[in-house]
Write an enzyme that holds these catalytic residues in place. Structure first.
Site, PDB file in Angstrom:
ATOM      1  N   ASP A 192       0.855  -1.188   0.000  1.00 46.63           N
ATOM      2  CA  ASP A 192       0.000   0.000   0.000  1.00 46.63           C
ATOM      3  C   ASP A 192       0.894   1.242   0.000  1.00 46.63           C
ATOM      4  O   ASP A 192       1.421   1.642   1.038  1.00 46.63           O
ATOM      5  CB  ASP A 192      -0.906  -0.002   1.235  1.00 46.63           C
ATOM      6  CG  ASP A 192      -1.925   1.137   1.205  1.00 46.63           C
ATOM      7  OD1 ASP A 192      -1.692   2.142   0.498  1.00 46.63           O
ATOM      8  OD2 ASP A 192      -2.955   1.027   1.884  1.00 46.63           O
ATOM      9  N   HIS A 197       0.552   7.797   4.195  1.00 44.54           N
ATOM     10  CA  HIS A 197       1.191   7.065   5.281  1.00 44.54           C
ATOM     11  C   HIS A 197       2.703   7.287   5.349  1.00 44.54           C
ATOM     12  O   HIS A 197       3.376   6.639   6.150  1.00 44.54           O
ATOM     13  CB  HIS A 197       0.895   5.568   5.121  1.00 44.54           C
ATOM     14  CG  HIS A 197      -0.556   5.266   5.004  1.00 44.54           C
ATOM     15  ND1 HIS A 197      -1.442   5.457   6.031  1.00 44.54           N
ATOM     16  CD2 HIS A 197      -1.298   4.803   3.955  1.00 44.54           C
ATOM     17  CE1 HIS A 197      -2.668   5.115   5.630  1.00 44.54           C
ATOM     18  NE2 HIS A 197      -2.599   4.717   4.385  1.00 44.54           N
ATOM     19  N   ILE A 212      -0.319   8.999   8.916  1.00 43.42           N
ATOM     20  CA  ILE A 212      -1.106   8.119   9.785  1.00 43.42           C
ATOM     21  C   ILE A 212      -0.800   6.658   9.460  1.00 43.42           C
ATOM     22  O   ILE A 212      -0.280   6.334   8.390  1.00 43.42           O
ATOM     23  CB  ILE A 212      -2.613   8.393   9.646  1.00 43.42           C
ATOM     24  CG1 ILE A 212      -3.099   8.060   8.220  1.00 43.42           C
ATOM     25  CG2 ILE A 212      -2.924   9.836   9.997  1.00 43.42           C
ATOM     26  CD1 ILE A 212      -4.603   8.182   8.039  1.00 43.42           C
ATOM     27  N   GLY A 215      -5.213   1.663   8.379  1.00 44.91           N
ATOM     28  CA  GLY A 215      -6.246   1.019   9.173  1.00 44.91           C
ATOM     29  C   GLY A 215      -6.098  -0.491   9.186  1.00 44.91           C
ATOM     30  O   GLY A 215      -6.335  -1.136  10.209  1.00 44.91           O
TER      31      GLY A 215
END
Length: 289
Positions: A192, A197, A212, A215
């Site tokens: 990803d 991120h 961040i 998830g």
């Protein structure tokens, strides 16, 4: 282009070749924080191919198998789903395990848009992907909820309620899991590559002070914790798991899990302990086979 609901839901599924090996499995578990302490045999089963019980693979690994950033996200290749990814939010994840994932395999992901719900200001694409083993039998099926801001209001069904609130009593177990400042950079290596991120400027444009954590990384950490503490460390014992992504989590923070043992599985919530228990995961459940 706007989301074309009719085209998306009537299109034939996308078939994608997927393959992974033990290196991919070890990297995924390291990105979740496995291997601490490094001499613990319970941790080594996630990261050492020479473990006497063999290398284990959590079912959540199946979501990123093949290094594509997420099995099931091939739904964006379907007709009618030509949308701006800047308006996309991963809202929820559900996994049904048909049989334990092998540590190395060749497989096929069969992905379709199962439904598109109208939430008013947003549309929710329910994408379903089944991972088929080399023998053609299913390994796991996952359903993702993808919120697409600005694409609602087309007069469609709002869809069923996916809420699964925690029991109204004290949790049976509370765990605190520290994370690394560089954990998002590690998890990106599973495929990803979203700069949200990793790139501070991108994070600021999205309204965050810094990048961040994914998830799916926090969800994987939660599934691992329940596996280790309540399922004897047996990743093959998991029959299914689900969650809703309720808020952001920053690398370096402590993830606080509250877990309830109920008749329909282990319910759990996850919060950011460093930010007054800000919600991270809600409506979550893990069931045993």
């Amino acid at each position: 282009m706007p989301l074309d609901v009719e085209k998306a839901t009537s299109a034939p599924p996308v078939r994608t070749d997927v393959r992974w090996d033990e290196r991919d499995v070890r990297l995924y578990h390291l990105a979740l924080g496995a291997g601490v302490p490094e001499t613990d045999p319970r941790e080594l089963r996630y990261v050492y191919e020479g473990h006497q019980q063999g290398l284990h693979a959590l079912p959540t690994f199946g979501v990123v198998a093949g290094g594509t950033g997420g099995v099931g996200f091939q739904v964006f290749d379907l007709p009618g789903v030509d949308i701006d990814l800047a308006n996309v939010l991963h809202g929820g994840q559900e996994i049904t395990v048909h049989r334990p994932l092998p540590a190395a395999a060749r497989a096929t992901a069969v992905t379709r848009a199962a439904a598109v719900h109208d939430k008013g200001k947003a549309a929710v694409i329910v994408q379903e992907s089944t991972l088929l083993g080399k023998d053609g039998a299913p390994l796991m099926t996952q359903r993702n909820q993808i919120f697409v801001h600005g694409e609602g209001g087309f007069g469609g069904d709002r869809g069923p309620s996916e809420r699964l609130p925690a029991p109204d009593r004290a949790p049976d177990l509370v765990l605190e899991i520290p994370t690394l400042r560089q954990q998002a950079l590690l998890y990106r290596l599973t495929g990803d590559w979203n700069p949200l991120h990793a790139d501070p400027a991108t994070a600021r444009r999205a309204g965050h002070d810094r990048p961040i954590l994914h998830g799916l990384c926090t969800f994987g950490m939660a599934v691992k914790a329940v596996t280790d503490r309540l399922l004897g460390g047996d990743a093959g014992a998991i029959g299914g798991c689900r969650t809703r992504f309720a808020g952001v989590f920053f690398p370096g923070e402590t993830l606080r899990l509250r877990i309830w043992d109920t008749d329909d599985g282990y319910r759990l919530t996850a919060t950011a302990a460093d930010r007054a228990d800000a919600p991270v995961l809600t409506d979550a459940r893990i069931t045993a086979r």
